[in-house]
Design a protein around this motif. Structure first.
Motif, PDB file in Angstrom:
ATOM      1  N   LYS A 179       0.832  -1.200   0.000  1.00  0.00           N
ATOM      2  CA  LYS A 179       0.000   0.000   0.000  1.00  0.00           C
ATOM      3  C   LYS A 179       0.871   1.256   0.000  1.00  0.00           C
ATOM      4  O   LYS A 179       1.871   1.337   0.713  1.00  0.00           O
ATOM      5  CB  LYS A 179      -0.914   0.024   1.230  1.00  0.00           C
ATOM      6  CG  LYS A 179      -1.925  -1.120   1.286  1.00  0.00           C
ATOM      7  CD  LYS A 179      -2.947  -1.013   0.165  1.00  0.00           C
ATOM      8  CE  LYS A 179      -3.968  -2.145   0.239  1.00  0.00           C
ATOM      9  NZ  LYS A 179      -4.914  -2.103  -0.895  1.00  0.00           N
ATOM     10  N   SER A 181       0.434   5.467   0.440  1.00  0.00           N
ATOM     11  CA  SER A 181      -0.474   6.538   0.861  1.00  0.00           C
ATOM     12  C   SER A 181       0.129   7.890   0.517  1.00  0.00           C
ATOM     13  O   SER A 181       1.259   8.200   0.907  1.00  0.00           O
ATOM     14  CB  SER A 181      -0.724   6.449   2.377  1.00  0.00           C
ATOM     15  OG  SER A 181      -1.549   7.512   2.799  1.00  0.00           O
ATOM     16  N   ASP A 185      -4.903   9.647  -0.319  1.00  0.00           N
ATOM     17  CA  ASP A 185      -5.299   8.546  -1.199  1.00  0.00           C
ATOM     18  C   ASP A 185      -4.392   7.342  -0.960  1.00  0.00           C
ATOM     19  O   ASP A 185      -3.176   7.481  -0.801  1.00  0.00           O
ATOM     20  CB  ASP A 185      -5.200   8.959  -2.676  1.00  0.00           C
ATOM     21  CG  ASP A 185      -6.199  10.064  -3.018  1.00  0.00           C
ATOM     22  OD1 ASP A 185      -7.266  10.084  -2.389  1.00  0.00           O
ATOM     23  OD2 ASP A 185      -5.889  10.893  -3.889  1.00  0.00           O
ATOM     24  N   VAL A 186      -4.988   6.166  -0.954  1.00  0.00           N
ATOM     25  CA  VAL A 186      -4.225   4.931  -0.785  1.00  0.00           C
ATOM     26  C   VAL A 186      -4.329   4.124  -2.074  1.00  0.00           C
ATOM     27  O   VAL A 186      -5.429   3.873  -2.569  1.00  0.00           O
ATOM     28  CB  VAL A 186      -4.763   4.093   0.397  1.00  0.00           C
ATOM     29  CG1 VAL A 186      -3.979   2.790   0.517  1.00  0.00           C
ATOM     30  CG2 VAL A 186      -4.663   4.881   1.694  1.00  0.00           C
ATOM     31  N   ALA A 363       1.202   1.586   5.324  1.00  0.00           N
ATOM     32  CA  ALA A 363       1.242   2.250   4.014  1.00  0.00           C
ATOM     33  C   ALA A 363       2.534   3.046   3.878  1.00  0.00           C
ATOM     34  O   ALA A 363       2.929   3.772   4.792  1.00  0.00           O
ATOM     35  CB  ALA A 363       0.033   3.163   3.851  1.00  0.00           C
TER      36      ALA A 363
END
Length: 412
Positions: A179, A181, A185-186, A363
């Motif tokens: 992930k 980030s 927004d991811v 993330a």
């Protein structure tokens, strides 16, 4: 007699109390003694260094003196014995430079190496803070660890782009999705990994690259990176059926064969099989790959296809009919190698280690930071005994190639 027994018990109790020690207090006292000794030793060395630069001891006056003292300033230094206070001498005519401790350095080199090693070995930043406070009495901030890691990123990048020496008959490819980030927004970022078995039978980590996603463009870029660095002599690629990967392999290594991981194939078939029927279907699929040779495996696959049709599992039957040949390439190689080249397990274990390490991060801020952490973990694994044990006897592959060549010559 009772009085005598009571007296003995009292004596034993007092004796036990006499020999009991407060271990925590003793440990703290010893730690303080060591810290004070380190502090006094370093300050004495700094004074001696200042005397050498001045060509005279403190308060000593003679014609050969080249400089004079102008007091000192204090600095803290993190050492393995704890945090110490240094009295850095100041000189009137020149800047005090010492070989004992680099200018502006706040931590001993061994402490920095320990922090970096902990982070790369999979210890979370929060846990490192707790460990440093326990060992040395002061916490190290996340920013400090981040700055230290930037120092090793250059070495990691150099390792990641090193030349690939020699031939690697077997190469395993896989990717991991992490992930990222940014601005709230991811989104996903892929890290692609390759390991190989070299011409001597030992496993080597060949490369790791960032890919926007596991598509043809990402895999093509990765294979181009590997080929540029010298990956050659590949007879078999072992992978799952990633989108675009097979096409990329045909483009960059057209003479190499491809083996689809049978574990991933099973999972793909199970995705269209009811849970109650999975054990029976699993036994049927395993029977295919337990065959004596490829011809027997193909015949068995035909039987399994028919049986799946009779069980009303038409989608599973179609997957077997369409893709079973992709999982049988390993039959073209020595029998002793087959158990280790029919699945991607050799790389899956490493990917599991990467997932464990990246899980504590969550993330990432960008793809590069994800790549660096994965590469650091792979570099750490490469430095262990992982690659020091012989994985396959490649002589068997050479003997098979020689036999095939003799058969071709006889036929000609």
């Amino acid at each position: 007699t009772e009085k005598e027994n009571t007296a003995v018990d009292d004596h034993s109790t007092k004796k036990a109390q006499i020999i009991q020690l407060n271990e925590s207090a003793v440990r703290d006292h010893l730690g303080e003694m060591v810290r004070n000794t380190v502090e006094d030793t370093l300050n004495s060395m700094l004074d001696s260094e200042a005397d050498r630069l001045c060509n005279a001891e403190k308060y000593q006056r003679h014609d050969a003196r080249t400089d004079t003292r102008a007091g000192h300033y204090q600095r803290k230094l993190m050492t393995k014995a704890g945090e110490v206070n240094l009295n850095i001498p100041k000189l009137r005519r020149q800047t005090f430079e010492t070989a004992i401790i680099e200018r502006y350095r706040r931590r001993e080199a061994s402490v920095e190496e320990s922090l970096i090693e902990m982070y790369l070995a999979g210890v979370s930043v929060r846990r490192i803070e707790d460990i440093t406070e326990t060992l040395w009495g002061t916490k190290v901030s996340p920013g400090t660890i981040s700055n230290l890691n930037k120092k090793v990123y250059a070495k990691i990048e150099e390792w990641r782009n090193r030349p690939i020496i020699g031939n690697h008959p077997y190469v395993y490819l896989d990717g991991i999705v992490l992930k990222r980030s940014w601005g709230g927004d991811v989104c996903n970022v892929s890290v692609l990994v390759a390991i190989g078995v070299n011409e001597h039978g030992y496993r080597k980590i060949l490369g790791v690259c960032e890919g926007a996603k596991e598509d043809k463009a990402g895999w093509s870029s990765f294979l181009h990176h590997l080929k540029q660095r010298g990956l050659a002599g590949v007879q078999l690629f072992i992978t799952d059926a990633c989108m675009g990967l097979v096409e990329s392999l045909a483009e960059y290594y057209p003479e190499s064969k491809w083996q689809r991981c049978i574990v991933h194939f099973y999972r793909n078939v199970f995705s269209v099989v009811p849970r109650k029927k999975m054990p029976e279907v699993a036994a049927m699929l395993k029977a295919i790959h337990a065959s004596e040779d490829k011809k027997a495996a193909i015949e068995k696959a035909g039987t399994v296809f028919t049986k799946l049709e009779e069980m009303k599992l038409r989608e599973a039957a179609k997957k077997v009919q369409d893709s079973i040949s992709e999982t049988l390439t390993y039959f073209d190689f020595p029998r002793e190698h087959r158990i280790r080249i029919r699945t991607n397990n050799a790389l899956e274990r490493i990917m599991k280690e990467i997932r464990r390490r990246t899980k504590v991060v969550g993330a990432f801020p960008d793809g590069h930071s994800a790549l660096m952490l994965c590469a650091a973990r792979l570099r750490h694994i490469a430095g262990t005994q992982w690659g020091s044990k012989r994985y396959l006897n490649i002589d068997l592959l050479k003997e098979q190639e020689l036999e095939l060549q003799l058969q071709i010559n006889e036929a000609a």
